[in-house]
Design a protein around this motif. Structure first.
Motif, PDB file in Angstrom:
ATOM      1  N   GLN A  94      37.909  51.007  40.188  1.00 13.06           N
ATOM      2  CA  GLN A  94      37.156  52.255  39.375  1.00 13.06           C
ATOM      3  C   GLN A  94      38.660  53.330  38.780  1.00 13.06           C
ATOM      4  O   GLN A  94      38.237  54.117  38.191  1.00 13.06           O
ATOM      5  N   ALA A  95      39.684  53.467  39.807  1.00 11.07           N
ATOM      6  CA  ALA A  95      40.295  54.174  39.139  1.00 11.07           C
ATOM      7  C   ALA A  95      41.337  54.193  37.988  1.00 11.07           C
ATOM      8  O   ALA A  95      41.132  54.728  36.968  1.00 11.07           O
ATOM      9  N   VAL A  96      41.091  52.935  37.681  1.00  6.78           N
ATOM     10  CA  VAL A  96      41.512  52.057  36.035  1.00  6.78           C
ATOM     11  C   VAL A  96      40.167  52.612  35.004  1.00  6.78           C
ATOM     12  O   VAL A  96      40.383  53.704  33.795  1.00  6.78           O
ATOM     13  N   THR A  97      38.365  52.538  35.150  1.00  3.82           N
ATOM     14  CA  THR A  97      37.734  53.777  34.477  1.00  3.82           C
ATOM     15  C   THR A  97      38.218  55.217  34.931  1.00  3.82           C
ATOM     16  O   THR A  97      38.049  55.805  33.570  1.00  3.82           O
ATOM     17  N   TRP A  98      38.278  55.744  35.882  1.00  4.78           N
ATOM     18  CA  TRP A  98      38.592  57.279  35.937  1.00  4.78           C
ATOM     19  C   TRP A  98      39.840  57.869  34.905  1.00  4.78           C
ATOM     20  O   TRP A  98      40.103  58.216  34.599  1.00  4.78           O
ATOM     21  N   ALA A  99      41.021  56.438  34.778  1.00  2.00           N
ATOM     22  CA  ALA A  99      41.709  56.943  33.471  1.00  2.00           C
ATOM     23  C   ALA A  99      41.501  56.996  32.342  1.00  2.00           C
ATOM     24  O   ALA A  99      42.273  56.597  31.697  1.00  2.00           O
ATOM     25  N   GLY A 100      40.558  56.367  32.101  1.00  2.00           N
ATOM     26  CA  GLY A 100      39.923  55.941  30.868  1.00  2.00           C
ATOM     27  C   GLY A 100      40.608  55.080  29.879  1.00  2.00           C
ATOM     28  O   GLY A 100      39.742  54.849  28.505  1.00  2.00           O
ATOM     29  N   LEU A 101      40.658  54.270  31.236  1.00  2.00           N
ATOM     30  CA  LEU A 101      40.662  52.416  30.765  1.00  2.00           C
ATOM     31  C   LEU A 101      39.819  51.485  30.752  1.00  2.00           C
ATOM     32  O   LEU A 101      38.658  52.059  31.888  1.00  2.00           O
ATOM     33  N   GLU A 102      39.892  50.103  29.999  1.00  2.00           N
ATOM     34  CA  GLU A 102      38.867  49.143  30.437  1.00  2.00           C
ATOM     35  C   GLU A 102      38.886  48.554  31.563  1.00  2.00           C
ATOM     36  O   GLU A 102      40.385  47.746  31.053  1.00  2.00           O
ATOM     37  N   PRO A 103      38.700  47.772  32.734  1.00  2.00           N
ATOM     38  CA  PRO A 103      39.122  47.472  33.451  1.00  2.00           C
ATOM     39  C   PRO A 103      38.671  45.883  33.220  1.00  2.00           C
ATOM     40  O   PRO A 103      37.761  45.796  33.106  1.00  2.00           O
ATOM     41  N   VAL A 104      39.160  44.795  33.002  1.00  2.87           N
ATOM     42  CA  VAL A 104      39.301  43.485  32.674  1.00  2.87           C
ATOM     43  C   VAL A 104      39.607  42.358  34.298  1.00  2.87           C
ATOM     44  O   VAL A 104      40.691  42.422  34.472  1.00  2.87           O
ATOM     45  N   LEU A 105      38.265  42.438  34.861  1.00  2.00           N
ATOM     46  CA  LEU A 105      38.056  41.683  35.769  1.00  2.00           C
ATOM     47  C   LEU A 105      39.016  39.898  35.618  1.00  2.00           C
ATOM     48  O   LEU A 105      38.257  39.183  35.221  1.00  2.00           O
ATOM     49  N   CYS A 106      39.757  39.563  37.358  1.00  2.00           N
ATOM     50  CA  CYS A 106      40.279  38.535  36.978  1.00  2.00           C
ATOM     51  C   CYS A 106      40.027  37.689  38.307  1.00  2.00           C
ATOM     52  O   CYS A 106      40.113  38.425  39.467  1.00  2.00           O
ATOM     53  N   ASP A 107      40.010  36.558  38.195  1.00  2.00           N
ATOM     54  CA  ASP A 107      39.582  35.499  39.864  1.00  2.00           C
ATOM     55  C   ASP A 107      41.357  35.888  40.254  1.00  2.00           C
ATOM     56  O   ASP A 107      42.306  35.472  39.565  1.00  2.00           O
ATOM     57  N   VAL A 108      41.238  35.591  41.462  1.00  2.00           N
ATOM     58  CA  VAL A 108      41.861  35.182  42.075  1.00  2.00           C
ATOM     59  C   VAL A 108      42.367  33.846  42.737  1.00  2.00           C
ATOM     60  O   VAL A 108      41.839  32.854  42.087  1.00  2.00           O
ATOM     61  N   ASP A 109      43.753  33.821  42.972  1.00  2.00           N
ATOM     62  CA  ASP A 109      44.883  32.271  43.431  1.00  2.00           C
ATOM     63  C   ASP A 109      44.011  32.569  45.071  1.00  2.00           C
ATOM     64  O   ASP A 109      43.928  32.897  45.971  1.00  2.00           O
TER      65      ASP A 109
END
Ligand SMILES: *Cc1c(COP(=O)(O)O)cnc(C)c1O
Length: 372
Positions: A94-109
Motif C-alpha cells: 500500500q505504501a508503494v501505491t501511496w508513493a504514486g507507484l505500481e506494486p508488482v506482487l511476487c511469490d516468495v521462497d
C-alpha cells in the motif's frame, strides 16, 4: 469444555514496554521544556542512538513504519513499478501505491518466506523502478542476490525491515542493506515507541533527502525532495523509543529464551515445524512462527484456552483488496504464498509471556485434538 489454561488473554501483540518510572521522568522533562515536536532534543537523540545501535550512518525517525516506507519510496524519486512480495503485511504494497507507484506482487521462497533473486528477475521489465524486499521474521531477504539484480538492471533496491531491528546476516546489519531500509516501532515489533518508525541509510545525500521529505517545516538539511509529508516523530514517541532502546538487548535475550523453550517444547510434536534461520543470521527472536497442516484447528483450540495465536499473514496480498483486482500485473503465480497463508501461525512472546507460559502453550499445542 473445561477451564481455559489461562484466565486472561495471552497477547499476540508481542508487547515490550519500557520502565514506567523512567518514562514519567522523561515526560516531566518534555513538559518542563514545553517543546514536544519539530525535531526536538529527544528525536535528535533517538536518531543518533538508533544509527549507533544499528551500525549505519543515518537513522531518520518518522511517525510509523508505513510512513517510513512512503517517505523512502518518494525520496528515491521513482516512476513505474516496484516489485514487492505477495506474502507480507499490507503496508508494504500500500505504501508503494501511496508513493504514486505500481506494486508488482511476487511469490516468495518456500524456505525463507522472502523474495529471492530467482523469483524477482523474471518480473523485471522496462517499467521496473525498484525492488522492495521484506526481511520477514527478521531474516535477511537475499541481500546479495537482489543486490546483483539491482545493479545488473539499474533499478533501486530498498527494504521493509519492520521485522528486522537488531538483526544481521554475516555481521552485516539489516539496516545497511539496500539503499534505504524502513523500520517500525509498532507495539508488535521488538522496539516500541508508541507507534513510530525510521529510515536508515549509509548514503549521506539520500539521508538529506529523507530528512527534508519527512516534514514541511524549515528543513534540517538543504537537500531537495520531490515530495514531502508530515511524518515527523513527536517527543513523546521518542521518549518511549529511547527507553525501549535501552532495554532492547535485554528484551532480545528474553525473546531468545522463550523462542528456544518453544523449540524444545515442540520438538517432538508431530506435524508442526519451525522456520530455520540461516546459520549466520542474527535474529531478534520476536517472531515464533510455526507451520502446520492443522493450523486452523491449532489456532481455534488455543483460543479456547485464551492463547491468541495469529494466522500471520492471511490472506496473501494477491487475494486482498485492492490488489486482487489487479491480477494482470506480475505473473499470477502465488502457490508458495497460498501455502504459507494456509499453514503458518505465530505464537505469543514478549515481556508478558513467561517461560512457564511457554511450557503451558507447548502442552496445549501437543494436546490439540487434531495436531497429533
Ligand atoms: C508492522 C509492519 C509494517 C508497518 O509498520 P507500522 O509502523 O505499523 O506502520 C510494514 N511492514 C511490515 C512487514 C510490518 O510488519
Amino acid at each position: 469444555m473445561g477451564k481455559p489454561a489461562f484466565d486472561y488473554p495471552l497477547p499476540v501483540g508481542q508487547i515490550n514496554l519500557p520502565d514506567w518510572v523512567e518514562l514519567e521522568e522523561s515526560f516531566r522533562e518534555i513538559f518542563a521544556r514545553n517543546y514536544y515536536t519539530n525535531h526536538g532534543p529527544l528525536v535528535r537523540e533517538f536518531d543518533e542512538r538508533l544509527a549507533d545501535y544499528l551500525g549505519v550512518r543515518h537513522a531518520v525517525c518518522v511517525t510509523n513504519g508505513t510512513v517510513a516506507l512512503m517517505v523512502a519510496l518518494a525520496s528515491l524519486d521513482l516512476k513505474g513499478q516496484v516489485i514487492v512480495p505477495a506474502f507480507t503485511f499490507p503496508a508494504t504494497a500500500q505504501a508503494v501505491t501511496w508513493a504514486g507507484l505500481e506494486p508488482v506482487l511476487c511469490d516468495v521462497d518456500p524456505t525463507t518466506h522472502c523474495l529471492s533473486a530467482e523469483l524477482v528477475e523474471p518480473l523485471i521489465g522496462p517499467n521496473t523502478a525498484a525492488i522492495l524486499g521484506v526481511h520477514l521474521w527478521g531474516q535477511a531477504c537475499d541481500p546479495q542476490g537482489l543486490g546483483v539484480l539491482s545493479e545488473k538492471h539499474n533499478i533501486k533496491l530498498l527494504y521493509d525491515a519492520a521485522h528486522g531491528l537488531g538483526c544481521a546476516r554475516a555481521n552485516q546489519s539489516i539496516a545497511s542493506m539496500g539503499e534505504l531500509a524502513c523500520f517500525s516501532f509498532h507495539a508488535t515489533k521488538v522496539l516500541n515507541a508508541a507507534e513510530g518508525g525510521c529510515i536508515t541509510t549509509n548514503d549521506d545525500y539520500l539521508a538529506g533527502v529523507v530528512r527534508t521529505a519527512r516534514n514541511f517545516h524549515v528543513s534540517e538539511t538543504f537537500t531537495k525532495a520531490a515530495l514531502r509529508i508530515n511524518g515527523k516523530m513527536s517527543e513523546a514517541q521518542a521518549a518511549m523509543g529511547l527507553l525501549s532502546l535501552k532495554q532492547l538487548d535485554t528484551n532480545i535475550a528474553a525473546n531468545r529464551g522463550r523462542y528456544e523453550r518453544y523449540r524444545t517444547g515442540l520438538a517432538d510434536v508431530p506435524g508442526v515445524s519451525f522456520i530455520d534461520y540461516a546459520g549466520d543470521d542474527k535474529s531478534n527472536y520476536q517472531y515464533v512462527v510455526l507451520q502446520s497442516a492443522h493450523r486452523d484447528s491449532i489456532v481455534a483450540y488455543l483460543k479456547t484456552h485464551n492463547v491468541l495465536a495469529r494466522k500471520y499473514f492471511s490472506p496473501g496480498l494477491h487475494q486482498s483488496y485492492p490488489f486482487k483486482e489487479r491480477r494482470h500485473v506480475g505473473n499470477n503465480k502465488f502457490s508458495v504464498t497460498d501455502t504459507l497463508c494456509a499453514s503458518l501461525l505465530q505464537l505469543p512472546t514478549g515481556q508478558r509471556v513467561s517461560v512457564r507460559d511457554v511450557d503451558r502453550i507447548c502442552e496445549l499445542v501437543a494436546h490439540c485434538p487434531t495436531s497429533a
